[in-house]
Design a protein around this motif. Structure first.
Motif, PDB file in Angstrom:
ATOM      1  N   ARG A 164      26.265  12.316  42.925  1.00 40.48           N
ATOM      2  CA  ARG A 164      27.010  12.259  44.182  1.00 40.48           C
ATOM      3  C   ARG A 164      26.518  13.281  45.193  1.00 40.48           C
ATOM      4  O   ARG A 164      26.530  13.046  46.399  1.00 40.48           O
ATOM      5  CB  ARG A 164      28.501  12.470  43.906  1.00 40.48           C
ATOM      6  CG  ARG A 164      29.383  12.297  45.121  1.00 40.48           C
ATOM      7  CD  ARG A 164      30.855  12.420  44.771  1.00 40.48           C
ATOM      8  NE  ARG A 164      31.196  13.762  44.318  1.00 40.48           N
ATOM      9  CZ  ARG A 164      31.466  14.098  43.068  1.00 40.48           C
ATOM     10  NH1 ARG A 164      31.432  13.198  42.113  1.00 40.48           N
ATOM     11  NH2 ARG A 164      31.787  15.345  42.757  1.00 40.48           N
ATOM     12  N   THR A 165      26.058  14.445  44.707  1.00 37.95           N
ATOM     13  CA  THR A 165      25.748  15.549  45.623  1.00 37.95           C
ATOM     14  C   THR A 165      24.258  15.880  45.714  1.00 37.95           C
ATOM     15  O   THR A 165      23.893  16.807  46.424  1.00 37.95           O
ATOM     16  CB  THR A 165      26.482  16.825  45.185  1.00 37.95           C
ATOM     17  OG1 THR A 165      26.067  17.184  43.853  1.00 37.95           O
ATOM     18  CG2 THR A 165      27.984  16.609  45.203  1.00 37.95           C
ATOM     19  N   VAL A 190      34.026  18.211  23.956  1.00 37.50           N
ATOM     20  CA  VAL A 190      33.984  19.029  25.177  1.00 37.50           C
ATOM     21  C   VAL A 190      32.621  18.908  25.850  1.00 37.50           C
ATOM     22  O   VAL A 190      32.521  18.788  27.083  1.00 37.50           O
ATOM     23  CB  VAL A 190      34.304  20.497  24.844  1.00 37.50           C
ATOM     24  CG1 VAL A 190      34.057  21.387  26.056  1.00 37.50           C
ATOM     25  CG2 VAL A 190      35.760  20.633  24.390  1.00 37.50           C
ATOM     26  N   ALA A 191      31.546  18.943  25.040  1.00 39.22           N
ATOM     27  CA  ALA A 191      30.195  18.829  25.599  1.00 39.22           C
ATOM     28  C   ALA A 191      30.002  17.489  26.294  1.00 39.22           C
ATOM     29  O   ALA A 191      29.403  17.414  27.380  1.00 39.22           O
ATOM     30  CB  ALA A 191      29.160  19.000  24.494  1.00 39.22           C
ATOM     31  N   VAL A 192      30.499  16.419  25.694  1.00 41.49           N
ATOM     32  CA  VAL A 192      30.393  15.098  26.314  1.00 41.49           C
ATOM     33  C   VAL A 192      31.135  15.071  27.648  1.00 41.49           C
ATOM     34  O   VAL A 192      30.637  14.535  28.646  1.00 41.49           O
ATOM     35  CB  VAL A 192      30.944  14.016  25.363  1.00 41.49           C
ATOM     36  CG1 VAL A 192      31.082  12.669  26.083  1.00 41.49           C
ATOM     37  CG2 VAL A 192      30.037  13.870  24.151  1.00 41.49           C
ATOM     38  N   ALA A 193      32.326  15.661  27.677  1.00 38.02           N
ATOM     39  CA  ALA A 193      33.099  15.692  28.925  1.00 38.02           C
ATOM     40  C   ALA A 193      32.359  16.473  30.011  1.00 38.02           C
ATOM     41  O   ALA A 193      32.278  16.034  31.166  1.00 38.02           O
ATOM     42  CB  ALA A 193      34.475  16.300  28.668  1.00 38.02           C
ATOM     43  N   LEU A 194      31.782  17.632  29.647  1.00 37.03           N
ATOM     44  CA  LEU A 194      31.064  18.445  30.627  1.00 37.03           C
ATOM     45  C   LEU A 194      29.817  17.741  31.154  1.00 37.03           C
ATOM     46  O   LEU A 194      29.549  17.734  32.367  1.00 37.03           O
ATOM     47  CB  LEU A 194      30.675  19.787  30.006  1.00 37.03           C
ATOM     48  CG  LEU A 194      31.807  20.790  29.775  1.00 37.03           C
ATOM     49  CD1 LEU A 194      31.293  22.011  29.026  1.00 37.03           C
ATOM     50  CD2 LEU A 194      32.432  21.219  31.100  1.00 37.03           C
ATOM     51  N   VAL A 195      29.037  17.154  30.242  1.00 32.32           N
ATOM     52  CA  VAL A 195      27.814  16.486  30.661  1.00 32.32           C
ATOM     53  C   VAL A 195      28.128  15.254  31.505  1.00 32.32           C
ATOM     54  O   VAL A 195      27.437  14.965  32.490  1.00 32.32           O
ATOM     55  CB  VAL A 195      26.967  16.109  29.430  1.00 32.32           C
ATOM     56  CG1 VAL A 195      25.829  15.171  29.811  1.00 32.32           C
ATOM     57  CG2 VAL A 195      26.401  17.365  28.789  1.00 32.32           C
ATOM     58  N   THR A 196      29.178  14.519  31.144  1.00 31.68           N
ATOM     59  CA  THR A 196      29.569  13.354  31.936  1.00 31.68           C
ATOM     60  C   THR A 196      29.955  13.771  33.347  1.00 31.68           C
ATOM     61  O   THR A 196      29.521  13.155  34.336  1.00 31.68           O
ATOM     62  CB  THR A 196      30.748  12.622  31.275  1.00 31.68           C
ATOM     63  OG1 THR A 196      30.390  12.265  29.931  1.00 31.68           O
ATOM     64  CG2 THR A 196      31.093  11.356  32.042  1.00 31.68           C
ATOM     65  N   TRP A 197      30.759  14.823  33.447  1.00 30.26           N
ATOM     66  CA  TRP A 197      31.135  15.320  34.777  1.00 30.26           C
ATOM     67  C   TRP A 197      29.887  15.767  35.549  1.00 30.26           C
ATOM     68  O   TRP A 197      29.759  15.499  36.748  1.00 30.26           O
ATOM     69  CB  TRP A 197      32.097  16.493  34.633  1.00 30.26           C
ATOM     70  CG  TRP A 197      32.389  17.163  35.938  1.00 30.26           C
ATOM     71  CD1 TRP A 197      33.305  16.799  36.878  1.00 30.26           C
ATOM     72  CD2 TRP A 197      31.727  18.330  36.466  1.00 30.26           C
ATOM     73  NE1 TRP A 197      33.261  17.648  37.959  1.00 30.26           N
ATOM     74  CE2 TRP A 197      32.298  18.595  37.743  1.00 30.26           C
ATOM     75  CE3 TRP A 197      30.712  19.159  36.003  1.00 30.26           C
ATOM     76  CZ2 TRP A 197      31.887  19.666  38.526  1.00 30.26           C
ATOM     77  CZ3 TRP A 197      30.287  20.220  36.791  1.00 30.26           C
ATOM     78  CH2 TRP A 197      30.881  20.472  38.040  1.00 30.26           C
ATOM     79  N   MET A 198      28.955  16.424  34.864  1.00 27.32           N
ATOM     80  CA  MET A 198      27.769  16.955  35.524  1.00 27.32           C
ATOM     81  C   MET A 198      26.897  15.845  36.089  1.00 27.32           C
ATOM     82  O   MET A 198      26.438  15.930  37.238  1.00 27.32           O
ATOM     83  CB  MET A 198      26.972  17.819  34.542  1.00 27.32           C
ATOM     84  CG  MET A 198      25.674  18.374  35.094  1.00 27.32           C
ATOM     85  SD  MET A 198      24.258  17.261  34.814  1.00 27.32           S
ATOM     86  CE  MET A 198      24.214  17.207  33.032  1.00 27.32           C
ATOM     87  N   VAL A 199      26.638  14.776  35.311  1.00 30.00           N
ATOM     88  CA  VAL A 199      25.727  13.743  35.792  1.00 30.00           C
ATOM     89  C   VAL A 199      26.343  12.971  36.955  1.00 30.00           C
ATOM     90  O   VAL A 199      25.635  12.589  37.910  1.00 30.00           O
ATOM     91  CB  VAL A 199      25.312  12.785  34.648  1.00 30.00           C
ATOM     92  CG1 VAL A 199      24.507  13.523  33.592  1.00 30.00           C
ATOM     93  CG2 VAL A 199      26.499  12.078  34.027  1.00 30.00           C
ATOM     94  N   PHE A 200      27.658  12.754  36.910  1.00 32.42           N
ATOM     95  CA  PHE A 200      28.303  12.080  38.030  1.00 32.42           C
ATOM     96  C   PHE A 200      28.303  12.975  39.267  1.00 32.42           C
ATOM     97  O   PHE A 200      28.090  12.508  40.384  1.00 32.42           O
ATOM     98  CB  PHE A 200      29.730  11.675  37.665  1.00 32.42           C
ATOM     99  CG  PHE A 200      29.814  10.366  36.934  1.00 32.42           C
ATOM    100  CD1 PHE A 200      29.928   9.174  37.626  1.00 32.42           C
ATOM    101  CD2 PHE A 200      29.777  10.323  35.547  1.00 32.42           C
ATOM    102  CE1 PHE A 200      29.994   7.963  36.958  1.00 32.42           C
ATOM    103  CE2 PHE A 200      29.843   9.122  34.867  1.00 32.42           C
ATOM    104  CZ  PHE A 200      29.954   7.935  35.573  1.00 32.42           C
ATOM    105  N   TRP A 201      28.554  14.274  39.077  1.00 31.60           N
ATOM    106  CA  TRP A 201      28.567  15.209  40.202  1.00 31.60           C
ATOM    107  C   TRP A 201      27.192  15.306  40.837  1.00 31.60           C
ATOM    108  O   TRP A 201      27.059  15.283  42.062  1.00 31.60           O
ATOM    109  CB  TRP A 201      29.022  16.586  39.727  1.00 31.60           C
ATOM    110  CG  TRP A 201      28.978  17.627  40.812  1.00 31.60           C
ATOM    111  CD1 TRP A 201      29.923  17.893  41.756  1.00 31.60           C
ATOM    112  CD2 TRP A 201      27.889  18.555  41.061  1.00 31.60           C
ATOM    113  NE1 TRP A 201      29.510  18.922  42.576  1.00 31.60           N
ATOM    114  CE2 TRP A 201      28.266  19.340  42.181  1.00 31.60           C
ATOM    115  CE3 TRP A 201      26.662  18.790  40.456  1.00 31.60           C
ATOM    116  CZ2 TRP A 201      27.446  20.347  42.689  1.00 31.60           C
ATOM    117  CZ3 TRP A 201      25.840  19.778  40.977  1.00 31.60           C
ATOM    118  CH2 TRP A 201      26.243  20.552  42.077  1.00 31.60           C
ATOM    119  N   MET A 202      26.152  15.390  40.017  1.00 35.44           N
ATOM    120  CA  MET A 202      24.801  15.534  40.549  1.00 35.44           C
ATOM    121  C   MET A 202      24.373  14.280  41.297  1.00 35.44           C
ATOM    122  O   MET A 202      23.727  14.350  42.343  1.00 35.44           O
ATOM    123  CB  MET A 202      23.812  15.854  39.429  1.00 35.44           C
ATOM    124  CG  MET A 202      22.376  15.997  39.917  1.00 35.44           C
ATOM    125  SD  MET A 202      22.159  17.142  41.299  1.00 35.44           S
ATOM    126  CE  MET A 202      22.370  18.707  40.463  1.00 35.44           C
TER     127      MET A 202
END
Length: 273
Positions: free
Chosen positions: A92-93, A78-90
């Motif tokens: 992009r935005t 779960v932590a890997v999924a959250l961090v992966t989403w976070m770095v891609f989101w950051m």
């Protein structure tokens, strides 16, 4: 300490920048009276993140070995999924973060004090919960409950200082490049956490192949040596990984780094009328 310092710095700087933007906008728009709700939301978010970390640390110690391994493996993924989403989101935005936050803050100002508290809480709480979960996974992976926490605390402290310097206008860096390179390093760290999570699930008998080793170089890189400890602490390197661990590590790291580091598409300017 180094890997967790990076986690604390990366996540903490995001939260610091968010608070810096919110506070600066309120000050410049002559809304200093609205600052206490912002700090209240930040305080609640920090307290909740610490509480989650404490529950994970002390609650898991009451479980059986199999349950601890299952919990650790599941939360690592779960932590890997959250961090992966976070770095891609950051990535992009990052360039539009200021405008996005100011828009939300304007909406919150129109609604009232509770909305201001919620805006600050949600903006900081997401980073705090991700940090708590990721650091807890790292602590379980290294088996060391002191140095990872010290490293993360130093990273968070550095992030707070950098946020204050940003607010004062004393520090200016290219945030897009900063988040790109630290994000890439976090992807590498996350790949090691994923491999550790797979190992935990194998020890909990939820996944097969625990004794099916891809290679064993324990004699060349002893786990208790200084360089073995360094590799494990930074990359969660294991000198005798199972085939499933190594496969999951490679299948995550290669495409994640490729998509993360590929050039961002540039938007074409509209044709003149």
């Amino acid at each position: 300490m180094l890997a967790n310092y990076l986690i604390g710095l990366r996540e903490g700087l995001e939260a610091s920048l968010v608070v810096c933007i919110l506070v600066a906008y309120l000050v410049k728009s002559d809304n200093r009276s609205k600052l206490p709700p912002i700090w209240l939301g930040v305080g609640i978010a920090v307290g909740l993140s610490l509480a989650v970390g404490a529950v994970l640390q002390f609650g898991s110690s009451q479980l059986t070995f199999e349950a601890q391994e299952a919990l650790g493996g599941g939360l690592s993924i779960v932590a890997v999924a959250l961090v992966t989403w976070m770095v891609f989101w950051m990535r992009r935005t990052a360039r539009h973060l200021k405008a996005e936050l100011q828009g939300k803050l304007n909406e919150a100002l129109a609604i009232g004090t509770g909305a201001l508290v919620a805006t600050a809480f949600l903006a900081v709480g997401r980073e705090g919960l991700e940090t708590a979960l990721f650091i807890w996974s790292a602590v379980q992976a290294t088996g060391d409950g002191v140095r990872p926490v010290i490293g993360a605390a130093l990273g968070l402290l550095t992030a707070v200082v950098l946020g204050w310097l940003f607010y004062r206008g004393a520090l200016r860096i290219n945030l897009a490049k900063f988040f790109t390179w630290t994000g890439a390093l976090l992807v590498v760290v996350a790949a090691g956490v994923l491999a550790y999570g797979i190992h935990d699930l194998q020890e909990a008998d939820l996944l097969p192949g625990l004794d099916d080793r891809l290679f064993d170089i324990s004699a060349t890189i002893p786990p208790d040596s200084w360089y073995g400890t360094l590799l494990k602490g930074i990359f969660n390197f294991q000198p005798n990984p199972s085939v499933l661990q190594a496969t999951a590590w490679a299948l995550y790291l290669a495409p994640a780094l490729f998509w993360f580091l590929r050039p961002q598409p540039t938007k074409e300017a509209p044709a003149p009328a």
